[in-house]
Design a protein around this motif. Structure first.
Motif, PDB file in Angstrom:
ATOM      1  N   LEU A   1      53.330 -54.669  22.318  1.00 23.57           N
ATOM      2  CA  LEU A   1      53.909 -54.937  23.458  1.00 23.57           C
ATOM      3  C   LEU A   1      55.437 -55.430  23.467  1.00 23.57           C
ATOM      4  O   LEU A   1      55.718 -56.508  22.635  1.00 23.57           O
ATOM      5  N   PHE A   2      56.145 -55.083  24.410  1.00 24.16           N
ATOM      6  CA  PHE A   2      57.759 -55.743  24.417  1.00 24.16           C
ATOM      7  C   PHE A   2      57.680 -56.812  25.302  1.00 24.16           C
ATOM      8  O   PHE A   2      57.103 -56.931  26.491  1.00 24.16           O
ATOM      9  N   TYR A   3      58.345 -57.829  25.121  1.00 21.98           N
ATOM     10  CA  TYR A   3      58.473 -59.355  25.628  1.00 21.98           C
ATOM     11  C   TYR A   3      59.765 -59.708  25.700  1.00 21.98           C
ATOM     12  O   TYR A   3      60.465 -59.535  24.503  1.00 21.98           O
ATOM     13  N   THR A   4      60.497 -60.340  26.653  1.00 23.15           N
ATOM     14  CA  THR A   4      61.541 -61.137  26.785  1.00 23.15           C
ATOM     15  C   THR A   4      60.876 -62.358  26.383  1.00 23.15           C
ATOM     16  O   THR A   4      59.995 -62.905  26.670  1.00 23.15           O
ATOM     17  N   PRO A   5      62.006 -63.133  26.061  1.00 25.25           N
ATOM     18  CA  PRO A   5      61.835 -64.497  25.937  1.00 25.25           C
ATOM     19  C   PRO A   5      61.212 -65.524  26.858  1.00 25.25           C
ATOM     20  O   PRO A   5      59.964 -66.272  26.867  1.00 25.25           O
TER      21      PRO A   5
ATOM     22  N   GLU B   1      59.168 -64.064  29.317  1.00 22.10           N
ATOM     23  CA  GLU B   1      57.957 -63.457  29.429  1.00 22.10           C
ATOM     24  C   GLU B   1      57.000 -63.895  28.543  1.00 22.10           C
ATOM     25  O   GLU B   1      55.691 -64.155  28.773  1.00 22.10           O
ATOM     26  N   LEU B   2      57.479 -64.236  27.267  1.00 17.07           N
ATOM     27  CA  LEU B   2      56.761 -64.820  26.153  1.00 17.07           C
ATOM     28  C   LEU B   2      56.113 -66.122  26.491  1.00 17.07           C
ATOM     29  O   LEU B   2      55.045 -66.600  26.345  1.00 17.07           O
ATOM     30  N   VAL B   3      57.109 -67.021  27.180  1.00 16.83           N
ATOM     31  CA  VAL B   3      56.679 -68.305  27.364  1.00 16.83           C
ATOM     32  C   VAL B   3      55.874 -68.425  28.517  1.00 16.83           C
ATOM     33  O   VAL B   3      54.956 -69.207  28.748  1.00 16.83           O
ATOM     34  N   ASN B   4      56.542 -67.821  29.922  1.00 12.95           N
ATOM     35  CA  ASN B   4      55.956 -67.912  31.207  1.00 12.95           C
ATOM     36  C   ASN B   4      54.795 -66.987  31.502  1.00 12.95           C
ATOM     37  O   ASN B   4      54.171 -67.261  32.254  1.00 12.95           O
ATOM     38  N   GLY B   5      55.004 -65.917  30.803  1.00 13.53           N
ATOM     39  CA  GLY B   5      53.769 -64.832  31.018  1.00 13.53           C
ATOM     40  C   GLY B   5      54.628 -63.597  31.892  1.00 13.53           C
ATOM     41  O   GLY B   5      55.866 -63.948  32.524  1.00 13.53           O
ATOM     42  N   LYS B   6      54.005 -62.559  31.895  1.00 22.44           N
ATOM     43  CA  LYS B   6      54.584 -61.365  32.858  1.00 22.44           C
ATOM     44  C   LYS B   6      54.252 -61.589  34.112  1.00 22.44           C
ATOM     45  O   LYS B   6      53.581 -62.451  34.597  1.00 22.44           O
ATOM     46  N   PRO B   7      54.858 -60.902  34.971  1.00 21.55           N
ATOM     47  CA  PRO B   7      54.673 -60.899  36.386  1.00 21.55           C
ATOM     48  C   PRO B   7      53.134 -60.761  36.747  1.00 21.55           C
ATOM     49  O   PRO B   7      52.600 -61.446  37.782  1.00 21.55           O
TER      50      PRO B   7
ATOM     51  N   PRO C   1      50.680 -63.245  26.020  1.00 21.49           N
ATOM     52  CA  PRO C   1      50.215 -62.787  24.542  1.00 21.49           C
ATOM     53  C   PRO C   1      49.563 -63.933  23.851  1.00 21.49           C
ATOM     54  O   PRO C   1      49.616 -65.198  24.182  1.00 21.49           O
ATOM     55  N   GLU C   2      48.565 -63.720  22.973  1.00 20.25           N
ATOM     56  CA  GLU C   2      47.703 -64.546  22.263  1.00 20.25           C
ATOM     57  C   GLU C   2      48.268 -64.748  20.953  1.00 20.25           C
ATOM     58  O   GLU C   2      48.834 -63.838  20.462  1.00 20.25           O
ATOM     59  N   VAL C   3      48.048 -65.983  20.472  1.00 19.09           N
ATOM     60  CA  VAL C   3      48.455 -66.227  19.135  1.00 19.09           C
ATOM     61  C   VAL C   3      47.791 -65.271  18.012  1.00 19.09           C
ATOM     62  O   VAL C   3      46.645 -64.947  18.347  1.00 19.09           O
ATOM     63  N   GLY C   4      48.683 -64.831  17.198  1.00 21.33           N
ATOM     64  CA  GLY C   4      48.165 -63.772  16.292  1.00 21.33           C
ATOM     65  C   GLY C   4      48.529 -62.189  16.858  1.00 21.33           C
ATOM     66  O   GLY C   4      48.259 -61.275  16.037  1.00 21.33           O
ATOM     67  N   GLN C   5      48.956 -62.118  17.955  1.00 15.98           N
ATOM     68  CA  GLN C   5      48.812 -60.692  18.531  1.00 15.98           C
ATOM     69  C   GLN C   5      50.395 -60.137  18.104  1.00 15.98           C
ATOM     70  O   GLN C   5      51.522 -60.842  17.985  1.00 15.98           O
ATOM     71  N   ARG C   6      50.470 -58.966  17.767  1.00 13.28           N
ATOM     72  CA  ARG C   6      51.392 -58.182  17.422  1.00 13.28           C
ATOM     73  C   ARG C   6      52.449 -57.693  18.783  1.00 13.28           C
ATOM     74  O   ARG C   6      51.980 -57.534  19.528  1.00 13.28           O
TER      75      ARG C   6
ATOM     76  N   VAL D   1      66.216 -56.898  18.786  1.00 10.33           N
ATOM     77  CA  VAL D   1      64.878 -56.809  18.972  1.00 10.33           C
ATOM     78  C   VAL D   1      64.077 -57.031  17.629  1.00 10.33           C
ATOM     79  O   VAL D   1      64.165 -56.589  16.612  1.00 10.33           O
ATOM     80  N   ALA D   2      63.022 -58.075  17.699  1.00 12.10           N
ATOM     81  CA  ALA D   2      62.237 -58.251  16.633  1.00 12.10           C
ATOM     82  C   ALA D   2      60.842 -57.834  16.825  1.00 12.10           C
ATOM     83  O   ALA D   2      60.201 -58.220  17.936  1.00 12.10           O
ATOM     84  N   GLN D   3      60.534 -57.420  15.714  1.00 12.06           N
ATOM     85  CA  GLN D   3      58.861 -56.764  15.845  1.00 12.06           C
ATOM     86  C   GLN D   3      57.946 -57.917  14.656  1.00 12.06           C
ATOM     87  O   GLN D   3      58.523 -57.963  13.501  1.00 12.06           O
ATOM     88  N   GLY D   4      56.913 -58.414  15.275  1.00 11.54           N
ATOM     89  CA  GLY D   4      56.226 -59.306  14.482  1.00 11.54           C
ATOM     90  C   GLY D   4      54.735 -59.787  15.211  1.00 11.54           C
ATOM     91  O   GLY D   4      54.382 -59.053  15.987  1.00 11.54           O
ATOM     92  N   GLU D   5      54.520 -60.956  14.711  1.00 12.29           N
ATOM     93  CA  GLU D   5      53.326 -61.623  15.352  1.00 12.29           C
ATOM     94  C   GLU D   5      53.775 -62.808  16.134  1.00 12.29           C
ATOM     95  O   GLU D   5      54.427 -63.825  15.552  1.00 12.29           O
ATOM     96  N   LEU D   6      52.986 -63.282  16.795  1.00 12.54           N
ATOM     97  CA  LEU D   6      53.081 -64.537  17.672  1.00 12.54           C
ATOM     98  C   LEU D   6      52.517 -65.745  16.920  1.00 12.54           C
ATOM     99  O   LEU D   6      51.332 -65.611  16.317  1.00 12.54           O
ATOM    100  N   ILE D   7      53.203 -66.714  16.583  1.00 17.92           N
ATOM    101  CA  ILE D   7      52.533 -67.820  15.524  1.00 17.92           C
ATOM    102  C   ILE D   7      51.914 -68.881  16.688  1.00 17.92           C
ATOM    103  O   ILE D   7      51.039 -69.299  16.404  1.00 17.92           O
ATOM    104  N   ASP D   8      52.777 -69.399  17.576  1.00 17.00           N
ATOM    105  CA  ASP D   8      52.663 -70.311  18.270  1.00 17.00           C
ATOM    106  C   ASP D   8      53.182 -69.764  19.656  1.00 17.00           C
ATOM    107  O   ASP D   8      53.923 -68.741  19.728  1.00 17.00           O
ATOM    108  N   ALA D   9      53.083 -70.429  20.939  1.00  6.72           N
ATOM    109  CA  ALA D   9      53.796 -70.287  21.948  1.00  6.72           C
ATOM    110  C   ALA D   9      55.296 -69.933  22.092  1.00  6.72           C
ATOM    111  O   ALA D   9      55.675 -68.974  22.806  1.00  6.72           O
ATOM    112  N   THR D  10      55.909 -70.510  21.193  1.00 12.13           N
ATOM    113  CA  THR D  10      57.435 -70.274  21.349  1.00 12.13           C
ATOM    114  C   THR D  10      57.972 -69.938  19.726  1.00 12.13           C
ATOM    115  O   THR D  10      59.146 -69.943  19.440  1.00 12.13           O
ATOM    116  N   THR D  11      57.187 -69.248  18.843  1.00  9.91           N
ATOM    117  CA  THR D  11      57.637 -68.783  17.495  1.00  9.91           C
ATOM    118  C   THR D  11      56.904 -67.622  17.250  1.00  9.91           C
ATOM    119  O   THR D  11      55.854 -67.302  17.381  1.00  9.91           O
TER     120      THR D  11
END
Length: 160
Positions: A36-40, A42-48, A53-58, A109-119
């Protein structure tokens, strides 16, 4: 029910079961490969719709590289930088060779996995190129083969 109808019914049920299992496996495989694509923001505050996203999610994250945020490890290819849009900043960690067009203030655009809420730990970083960009070889060839168009009387009057 005669034996012939029982055999046909069994075949029909087996066929329906096989088709259902195939569709289920395809949907499962697609779900596993979906990023899934997120902006910074949306990643921190959530989508509308309220999803975060959960920690560990691609995922994929896109935004502008923040000025003076790129930090390179002199011992390896590890790079960390911050990405932002209009809101909060997200840190991206990448271990590899960055694209030639990567620089501060550039869209990526960076593709990877979520480590914590802002990394995000990225395994691929793509840099957005300028829409006006043209390789030098092509620009030179176009300059040689194309000459400027002459304006005709109709073009000057706007009747073309």
């Amino acid at each position: 029910m005669n034996p012939r109808r029982k055999k046909r019914l069994g075949l029909a049920i087996a066929l329906l079961f096989g088709v259902g299992a195939t569709i289920g496996l395809v949907l499962y495989a697609l779900n596993q490969n979906m990023d899934l694509f997120y902006t910074p923001t949306e990643l921190v505050n959530g989508k509308p719709d309220g999803s975060k996203p959960e920690v560990g999610q691609r995922l994929r994250i896109g935004g502008m590289v923040v000025a003076d945020s790129v930090r390179r490890d002199p011992e390896s290819l590890k790079v960390t930088f911050k990405v932002a849009d209009i809101g909060p900043q997200v840190t991206v960690e990448f271990d590899g060779i960055l694209p030639d067009l990567f620089r501060e203030g550039q869209g990526i655009v960076a593709q990877g996995e979520l480590i914590d809420a802002t990394t995000v730990r990225a395994h691929e970083v793509l840099a957005k190129h300028d829409e006006e960009y043209m390789p030098p070889e092509i620009a030179e060839a176009m300059n040689k083969s194309h000459t400027p168009l002459e304006y005709t009387e109709q073009q000057k009057q706007g009747n073309y």
